[in-house]
Design a protein around this motif. Structure first.
Motif, PDB file in Angstrom:
ATOM      1  N   UNK A 111     -14.774 -21.873  -5.793  1.00  0.00           N
ATOM      2  CA  UNK A 111     -14.972 -20.730  -4.843  1.00  0.00           C
ATOM      3  C   UNK A 111     -13.781 -20.078  -4.485  1.00  0.00           C
ATOM      4  N   UNK A 112     -12.795 -20.926  -4.401  1.00  0.00           N
ATOM      5  CA  UNK A 112     -11.202 -20.489  -3.873  1.00  0.00           C
ATOM      6  C   UNK A 112     -10.761 -19.554  -4.998  1.00  0.00           C
ATOM      7  N   UNK A 113     -11.005 -19.726  -6.299  1.00  0.00           N
ATOM      8  CA  UNK A 113     -10.845 -19.180  -7.512  1.00  0.00           C
ATOM      9  C   UNK A 113     -11.284 -17.684  -7.418  1.00  0.00           C
ATOM     10  N   UNK A 114     -12.640 -17.690  -7.408  1.00  0.00           N
ATOM     11  CA  UNK A 114     -13.345 -16.577  -7.135  1.00  0.00           C
ATOM     12  C   UNK A 114     -13.088 -15.866  -6.213  1.00  0.00           C
ATOM     13  N   UNK A 115     -12.713 -16.151  -4.999  1.00  0.00           N
ATOM     14  CA  UNK A 115     -12.357 -15.514  -3.745  1.00  0.00           C
ATOM     15  C   UNK A 115     -11.257 -14.932  -4.124  1.00  0.00           C
ATOM     16  N   UNK A 116     -10.094 -15.795  -4.767  1.00  0.00           N
ATOM     17  CA  UNK A 116      -8.868 -14.957  -4.951  1.00  0.00           C
ATOM     18  C   UNK A 116      -9.017 -13.861  -5.966  1.00  0.00           C
ATOM     19  N   UNK A 117      -9.917 -13.945  -6.970  1.00  0.00           N
ATOM     20  CA  UNK A 117     -10.439 -13.049  -8.065  1.00  0.00           C
ATOM     21  C   UNK A 117     -10.921 -11.578  -7.259  1.00  0.00           C
ATOM     22  N   UNK A 118     -11.601 -11.934  -6.450  1.00  0.00           N
ATOM     23  CA  UNK A 118     -12.112 -10.603  -5.887  1.00  0.00           C
ATOM     24  C   UNK A 118     -11.286  -9.845  -4.795  1.00  0.00           C
ATOM     25  N   UNK A 119     -10.694 -10.851  -4.045  1.00  0.00           N
ATOM     26  CA  UNK A 119      -9.807 -10.271  -2.983  1.00  0.00           C
ATOM     27  C   UNK A 119      -8.638  -9.713  -3.722  1.00  0.00           C
ATOM     28  N   UNK A 120      -8.011 -10.294  -4.737  1.00  0.00           N
ATOM     29  CA  UNK A 120      -6.785  -9.714  -5.381  1.00  0.00           C
ATOM     30  C   UNK A 120      -7.213  -8.504  -6.110  1.00  0.00           C
ATOM     31  N   UNK A 121      -8.452  -8.237  -6.973  1.00  0.00           N
ATOM     32  CA  UNK A 121      -8.691  -7.250  -7.516  1.00  0.00           C
ATOM     33  C   UNK A 121      -9.132  -6.237  -6.728  1.00  0.00           C
ATOM     34  N   UNK A 122      -9.758  -6.178  -5.478  1.00  0.00           N
ATOM     35  CA  UNK A 122      -9.909  -5.163  -4.473  1.00  0.00           C
ATOM     36  C   UNK A 122      -8.701  -4.774  -3.848  1.00  0.00           C
ATOM     37  N   UNK A 123      -8.000  -5.755  -3.431  1.00  0.00           N
ATOM     38  CA  UNK A 123      -6.483  -5.153  -2.981  1.00  0.00           C
ATOM     39  C   UNK A 123      -5.922  -4.517  -3.988  1.00  0.00           C
ATOM     40  N   UNK A 124      -5.699  -5.001  -5.207  1.00  0.00           N
ATOM     41  CA  UNK A 124      -4.684  -4.310  -6.118  1.00  0.00           C
ATOM     42  C   UNK A 124      -5.377  -3.042  -6.440  1.00  0.00           C
ATOM     43  N   UNK A 125      -6.620  -3.025  -6.588  1.00  0.00           N
ATOM     44  CA  UNK A 125      -7.254  -1.668  -6.924  1.00  0.00           C
ATOM     45  C   UNK A 125      -6.950  -0.635  -6.059  1.00  0.00           C
ATOM     46  N   UNK A 126      -7.372  -0.820  -4.696  1.00  0.00           N
ATOM     47  CA  UNK A 126      -6.943   0.146  -3.822  1.00  0.00           C
ATOM     48  C   UNK A 126      -5.374   0.314  -3.628  1.00  0.00           C
ATOM     49  N   UNK A 127      -4.579  -0.345  -3.743  1.00  0.00           N
ATOM     50  CA  UNK A 127      -3.099  -0.280  -3.646  1.00  0.00           C
ATOM     51  C   UNK A 127      -2.844   0.632  -4.670  1.00  0.00           C
ATOM     52  N   UNK A 128      -3.365   0.406  -5.926  1.00  0.00           N
ATOM     53  CA  UNK A 128      -3.105   1.159  -7.047  1.00  0.00           C
ATOM     54  C   UNK A 128      -3.557   2.914  -6.987  1.00  0.00           C
ATOM     55  N   UNK A 129      -4.766   2.750  -6.349  1.00  0.00           N
ATOM     56  CA  UNK A 129      -5.406   4.001  -6.084  1.00  0.00           C
ATOM     57  C   UNK A 129      -4.558   4.913  -5.133  1.00  0.00           C
ATOM     58  N   UNK A 130      -4.057   4.135  -4.175  1.00  0.00           N
ATOM     59  CA  UNK A 130      -3.375   4.983  -3.350  1.00  0.00           C
ATOM     60  C   UNK A 130      -2.264   5.776  -3.629  1.00  0.00           C
ATOM     61  N   UNK A 131      -1.741   5.336  -4.847  1.00  0.00           N
ATOM     62  CA  UNK A 131      -0.426   6.192  -5.383  1.00  0.00           C
ATOM     63  C   UNK A 131      -0.925   7.073  -6.623  1.00  0.00           C
ATOM     64  N   UNK A 132      -2.321   7.154  -6.960  1.00  0.00           N
ATOM     65  CA  UNK A 132      -2.996   7.772  -7.895  1.00  0.00           C
ATOM     66  C   UNK A 132      -2.326   9.345  -8.207  1.00  0.00           C
ATOM     67  N   UNK A 133      -1.938   9.930  -7.287  1.00  0.00           N
ATOM     68  CA  UNK A 133      -1.406  11.294  -7.315  1.00  0.00           C
ATOM     69  C   UNK A 133      -0.050  11.230  -7.953  1.00  0.00           C
ATOM     70  N   UNK A 134       0.660   9.976  -7.904  1.00  0.00           N
ATOM     71  CA  UNK A 134       1.963  10.164  -8.045  1.00  0.00           C
ATOM     72  C   UNK A 134       2.419   9.810  -9.490  1.00  0.00           C
ATOM     73  N   UNK A 135       1.328   9.087 -10.215  1.00  0.00           N
ATOM     74  CA  UNK A 135       1.579   8.834 -11.558  1.00  0.00           C
ATOM     75  C   UNK A 135       1.910   9.948 -12.555  1.00  0.00           C
ATOM     76  N   UNK A 136       2.718   9.747 -13.258  1.00  0.00           N
ATOM     77  CA  UNK A 136       3.051  10.915 -14.057  1.00  0.00           C
ATOM     78  C   UNK A 136       4.268  11.673 -13.709  1.00  0.00           C
ATOM     79  N   UNK A 137       4.693  11.628 -12.559  1.00  0.00           N
ATOM     80  CA  UNK A 137       5.653  12.256 -12.026  1.00  0.00           C
ATOM     81  C   UNK A 137       7.203  11.673 -12.497  1.00  0.00           C
ATOM     82  N   UNK A 138       7.191  10.437 -12.789  1.00  0.00           N
ATOM     83  CA  UNK A 138       8.234   9.829 -13.329  1.00  0.00           C
ATOM     84  C   UNK A 138       8.085   9.054 -14.389  1.00  0.00           C
TER      85      UNK A 138
END
Lengths: 320, 297
Positions: free
Chosen positions: B270-297
């Motif tokens: 359960x802890x592993x699955x929890x980490x997996x879901x939480x980290x992927x969700x956080x990582x995905x949103x964190x990544x998406x928030x800068x979507x407009x900046x990729x490609x500039x540098x």
């Protein structure tokens, strides 16, 4: 039949429809805009270029996470400055100007590939860009790149397979399709990229210097295809240093100088003005050099401000 | 209609932001170079699912075509490293604690960790390594780290098969719970994807950080209990933190699915699955928030 009416040269079209002929302000009600740019600025980062700016005092964390971070060895190039225009469906727009004037960067920005720092870019539909620098995956075979490019442009696996033969046929690279793209000549690479980008009939096609390569036969095929895209109410943008190409293939031209659009109009007029201007610059430079040679103690070559190729490194570097 | 000329200073005037927005709205144009809403981003990602698969295949091929032994190395490398670790930690330093089957314990942890560290490394560089592609084609950029993780999962399959062979060779009995082994790898993949998405954005914004990634993975290698059972060496809250940090708990989970002496423990899973879901969700949103900046540098 709208397509035929929608694809006049800029000037005559406006006269015929009796509209207020102000394409730069985009007041035409009849024509459908394909691309709208409003006060667009684009800056890109070049790595390994030494520190370009002094770093403002910020918290370290902010600097670390700041997307425009002024890092050591990074220089920011302000390539496109305050550019605004409206392009309509059925138009083909040529971008002219010296090397380093921001043409390629502007093309990438309006294809939605480099986000603008300021200003807004609106597109009607999907844009496909192909250019000399548009590296797909060089280490992979042409066939695999066809799949990558086609799917990224929105085709399904099935559709790409269906169009595969046509793409290979159009590009004319034959057996090489199964070899890595790194083994292609530049002409073969750009022909394949052109074939991929146009296989899906994009709403907006952006061509960056790709048609200079290739033989007469391929140029004719490419020409036909671009006309077909325009007829189906598509819009074509292209950069070329070949003025004859711009005159022949474009209805409208924008002249860029140091990131600014300084002239906008029917391609013939703009290209002629540009050619005259370049000749004047060359004449002036020749005169200056003569004067220098006349002096006995000429020290060193001047930094030629009008030199073609002078800023090439910067412009190309930004494209990668 | 021509405007401007050779002597024009600055750019030609154009529509103001409001006029442009109004014109765009009237004709149904979309703004580009801006971050799409999260929902549309996810839908776009789904529409590109075939493309994700194509990219994963492409990554696999380009990684293995430059050496003759290709895939063999993906088995040979962990095996040799495992042998070295066994000599140093198992025989010389004696870190085996209470573990009976140390070979299986070590290789299960090591092979899983190699999968995590390789995935993390490649994912963190996914944007930077594909600048050409990012500047040539428009697609949701999250595809790059996701494809990298799929590539890594496929590329590690031979090593995991070798792990099963090793486990049997050292006396582990294949049982029903081995069916959970692939599940544990998928959960581990989710954890890695989450931290990989976070790292990809940071490395894109500040490339120097990519120098820290190997250091970080090395530190994780030492604290995640690859060659020693954490429970036998640490206790109290330090032990709990070490045992339930995302990487260590994943290693424990993989071991529980394979080794007879580690019974299945619901907390681990359960802890592993929890980490997996939480980290992927956080990582995905964190990544998406800068979507407009990729490609500039």
């Amino acid at each position: 039949m709208a397509a035929a009416e929608l694809s006049p040269d800029n000037g005559t079209g406006a006269d015929r429809t009796g509209q207020d002929p102000t394409p730069a302000v985009g007041a035409d009600q009849d024509r459908v805009p394909a691309v709208i740019l409003s006060h667009v600025h684009v800056t890109y980062r070049v790595f390994g270029a030494g520190r370009g700016k002094t770093v403002p005092e910020e918290s370290r964390l902010a600097r670390l996470l700041n997307r425009g971070a002024n890092q050591v060895g990074v220089r920011e190039v302000h390539a496109v400055k305050d550019v605004s225009f409206v392009a309509y469906q059925g138009e083909s727009v040529g971008l002219i100007g010296r090397n380093g004037s921001g043409k390629s960067t502007l093309l990438r920005a309006l294809a939605g590939l480099i986000p603008p720092d300021q200003g807004e870019i609106y597109l009607n539909g999907k844009a496909a860009l192909l250019g000399v620098n548009a590296v797909l995956m060089r280490q992979l075979s042409g066939a695999r790149n066809v799949m990558i490019g086609g799917q990224a442009l929105g085709l399904s696996t099935h559709e790409v397979r269906e169009k595969f033969d046509e793409i290979v046929d159009f590009s004319g690279i034959g057996e090489f399709i199964n070899l890595p793209m790194s083994s292609y000549s530049s002409g073969m690479g750009s022909r394949l990229r052109f074939a991929i980008s146009t296989a899906a009939v994009p709403d907006i096609l952006v061509v960056d210097e790709a048609l200079g390569t290739g033989d007469a036969e391929f140029r004719k095929k490419a020409n036909d295809r671009i006309n077909k895209i325009r007829e189906s109410a598509g819009t074509v943008f292209m950069v070329s240093h070949n003025n004859a190409t711009i005159k022949r293939m474009c209805t409208r031209a924008l002249w860029l100088e140091q990131g600014h659009v300084i002239m906008d109009g029917p391609s013939g007029e703009v290209v002629d003005a540009y050619t005259r201007w370049v000749e004047q610059q060359q004449a002036a430079r020749a005169k200056a050099q003569q004067a220098k040679r006349a002096q006995p103690r000429a020290t060193e070559d001047p930094d030629e401000p009008g030199g073609d190729g002078q800023d090439e490194a910067g412009a190309q570097g930004g494209g990668r | 209609m021509t405007t401007g000329g050779p002597d024009h200073q600055g750019s030609l005037p154009g529509l103001s932001a409001q006029e442009a927005a109004a014109l765009a709205r009237r004709h149904g144009l979309d703004q580009v170079g801006v971050r799409p809403p999260l929902g549309r981003y996810c839908a776009d990602l789904w529409r590109h699912r075939n493309f994700i698969w194509t990219m994963a295949q492409a990554g696999f091929i380009s990684r293995h075509q430059n050496n003759y032994l290709g895939l063999v190395w993906s088995v040979l490398n962990p095996l040799l490293l495992g042998a070295a670790y066994f000599l140093i930690f198992g025989l010389l330093l004696g870190t085996r604690g209470q573990v009976d089957n140390f070979v299986a314990f070590l290789t299960a942890g090591l092979f899983t960790f190699i999968f995590i560290s390789a995935g993390f490394n490649y994912a963190s560089r996914a944007l930077v390594d594909n600048t050409g592609l990012v500047r040539a084609l428009r697609f949701p950029r999250a595809i790059l780290p996701i494809a990298v993780m799929i590539t890594e999962l496929i590329a590690t399959i031979p090593a995991f098969v070798m792990l099963l062979i090793l486990a049997m060779a050292t006396g582990e009995e294949p049982s029903l719970k081995w069916l959970l082994f692939p599940v544990s790898l998928l959960i581990t993949g989710l954890v890695t994807l989450g931290i990989g998405l976070i790292a990809a954005r940071i490395v894109h914004a500040a490339r120097d950080v990519s120098n820290l990634v190997p250091l970080l993975t090395r530190m994780l290698r030492y604290i995640s209990g690859i060659f020693f059972p954490i429970a036998d060496f640490a206790s109290g809250w330090i032990g709990a933190v070490l045992m339930y940090q995302p990487i260590a708990v994943c290693l424990t989970m993989v071991r529980e699915s394979l080794l007879g002496e580690f019974p299945l423990n619901p907390t681990t899973w359960l802890v592993s699955l929890g980490w997996g879901l939480v980290l992927t969700a956080i990582g995905f949103v964190f990544f998406w928030r800068a979507e407009a900046s990729y490609g500039r540098g």
